[in-house]
Motif scaffolding. Sequence first.
Motif, short mmCIF file in Angstrom:
data_model
loop_
_atom_site.label_atom_id
_atom_site.label_comp_id
_atom_site.label_asym_id
_atom_site.label_seq_id
_atom_site.Cartn_x
_atom_site.Cartn_y
_atom_site.Cartn_z
N GLU A 229 -3.65 7.98 6.36
CA GLU A 229 -2.52 8.85 6.30
C GLU A 229 -1.91 8.94 4.53
O GLU A 229 -1.66 10.11 4.37
N ILE A 230 -1.86 8.14 3.98
CA ILE A 230 -1.47 8.01 2.67
C ILE A 230 -2.38 8.69 1.83
O ILE A 230 -2.10 9.76 0.93
N SER A 231 -3.60 8.66 2.00
CA SER A 231 -4.70 9.42 1.30
C SER A 231 -4.63 10.85 1.59
O SER A 231 -4.83 11.76 0.67
N LYS A 232 -4.57 11.18 2.84
CA LYS A 232 -4.34 12.55 3.40
C LYS A 232 -3.32 13.04 2.79
O LYS A 232 -3.42 14.57 1.91
N ALA A 233 -2.13 12.94 2.56
CA ALA A 233 -1.02 13.22 1.82
C ALA A 233 -1.22 13.51 0.43
O ALA A 233 -0.92 14.38 -0.06
N HIS A 234 -1.91 12.32 -0.19
CA HIS A 234 -2.35 12.43 -1.47
C HIS A 234 -3.27 13.82 -1.97
O HIS A 234 -2.97 14.50 -2.68
N TYR A 235 -4.06 13.92 -1.11
CA TYR A 235 -5.05 15.10 -1.23
C TYR A 235 -4.34 16.25 -1.04
O TYR A 235 -4.63 17.24 -1.69
N GLU A 236 -3.59 16.49 -0.20
CA GLU A 236 -2.83 17.64 0.15
C GLU A 236 -1.86 17.93 -0.92
O GLU A 236 -1.50 19.37 -1.28
N ILE B 165 0.68 -1.24 0.08
CA ILE B 165 0.07 -0.02 0.16
C ILE B 165 0.91 1.36 -0.03
O ILE B 165 0.55 2.17 -0.85
N ARG B 166 1.97 1.34 0.75
CA ARG B 166 3.05 2.25 0.94
C ARG B 166 3.37 2.61 -0.40
O ARG B 166 3.90 3.62 -0.95
N GLU B 167 3.92 1.37 -1.17
CA GLU B 167 4.76 1.67 -2.38
C GLU B 167 3.72 2.09 -3.48
O GLU B 167 4.12 3.00 -4.28
N VAL B 168 2.67 1.64 -3.41
CA VAL B 168 1.48 2.19 -4.65
C VAL B 168 1.19 3.57 -4.30
O VAL B 168 1.37 4.44 -5.22
N GLY B 169 0.94 4.00 -2.94
CA GLY B 169 0.31 5.25 -2.67
C GLY B 169 -0.93 5.38 -3.42
O GLY B 169 -1.30 6.57 -3.73
N TYR B 170 -1.92 4.72 -2.96
CA TYR B 170 -3.32 4.85 -3.35
C TYR B 170 -3.95 6.09 -2.86
O TYR B 170 -3.67 6.47 -1.89
N GLN B 171 -4.52 6.63 -3.96
CA GLN B 171 -5.47 7.71 -3.63
C GLN B 171 -6.52 7.63 -2.39
O GLN B 171 -6.99 8.22 -1.63
#
Length: 468
Positions: A397-404, A351-357
């Motif tokens: 956490e990943i989604s938040k970073a993606h949106y930001e 999940i971390r490697e892909v960085g899903y929205q």
Amino acid sequence: MEEKNTANENTAHYLSKARALIEARQQKAGRRLRAFTRHFGCQQNVADGERIDGMLAEMGYDFCDSPDGADLIIFNTCAVRENAEDRIFGNAGALKHQKARNPGLIIGLCGCMVQQKHIAAKLRKSYPHVDLLFGPSALPKLPELLCRKLEEKGRVFEILDPTAEIAEDLPVRRESGIKVLVSIMYGCDNFCSYCVVPYVRGRERSRGHAKILDDVRGLVGSGFKEIMLLGQNVNSYRDGGKDFVGLLRDICGIHGDFRLRFMTSHPKDCSRELIDTIAECGQIVKHLHLPVQSGSDRILEKMNRGYTARQYLDIIAYAKEKIPGVSFTGDVIVGFPGETYEDVQKTIALIREVGYQSLFTFIYSKRAGTAAEKLDDPVSDEQKGIWFRELLDVQNEISKAHYEKLVGSILTVLAEGKGKNGEGWLTGRTGSNIIVDFEAPESLTGSFVQVEITAALNWALKGNLIKI
Ligand code: SAH
Ligand code: SF4
């Protein structure tokens, strides 16, 4: 939005017969008859629901927003997980008293849940107030089944072979005049070991290539701006010499102002050619929904998914290289029989490697008749819940970073209508399906606009319309 098409002969015959029967009832009641329908589960069920509603409208029903006061109630059910089924049992049980007060009320259950023999048997035995039961393949027979019921022929059950012929041109009733679902194939041949879909929806069958093109041409011509191609496994679409890539390229050759998305793609059938096509065709959104289910090869094999974590990550890497700004969503199951904490950690690493929205995360649910049903499942529900929350925290956490990261960028948004922000605001979606709220006149509804993103909210973005 309602469209009238020529239904196939049998359906057309019973549509008009039902119309007459309903008209007689309406005259007796001195008012229009009302239907309340709810469609649970996946997009395919929503698309089926549009056909159910289309047929009901054609038969003369009005629609109401609550089961109270309805003359016909239909729940179009989902069988993918047990909690979806429990909800239906609860909803259907709650109607018992309403039926007792109003014996003329007709209650129907249809869809994937009903297609399972043990569930149909339970509904027949313990839910005597349910009048109609029919599986997904019997959908075009709804007018006929309703006629039988209206003629007071008792309860009506129609569970057919799930691999039915594709019914074309049924009437459709859609909520939106902007976005449209287009099924391109039905059923599934993959038999992932946890999944009930191949049993309830039958073998894979694709719609005709020319017919799909005709339909899309018509939909674009009548003003739809977003076409969503649907299937359990769209990238195994095939009609003669035309595969999914061929279909995508032909649709992109249609003249008009529209964007194209599709789901669901299976990683084992996600070719480099498909990714090249997404990169090359301007109408296709730069977003892939690619369910991985697990990041552990041991579990992927037990799931019968047909790829390894490395193969999946290779597709993702190729897409990132070829499609600037591409984003991904996916599905993950936690707690598959025999899964260990180490396996879950592998999924988290992936999940971390892909960085899903964003990610649709599910706790494994045992389904009758599937291969996984027979596997040992020693981990407790509590433990699975703890793993699930750990994974979800990472994804949040990943989604938040993606949106930001999107703040400050200019995105193309399809304006869909007034949002929750009140007067003067519109809401719409980006190509990767993120909600964006922005100030704009209502007249822009249904058009593509450029929005500069100013803030990332929880699961949405806020921005300013760029005036051209
Ligand atoms: N054809 C699609 C969608 C299948 S159902 C696909 O292959 O992706 C949607 C999602 O539900 C699946 O991707 C899977 O993550 C989840 N799912 C299916 N069966 C499940 C089960 N028995 N328990 C928990 N999740 C399940
Ligand atoms: Fe189910 Fe697998 Fe088919 Fe998807 S591909 S519908 S998960 S069997």
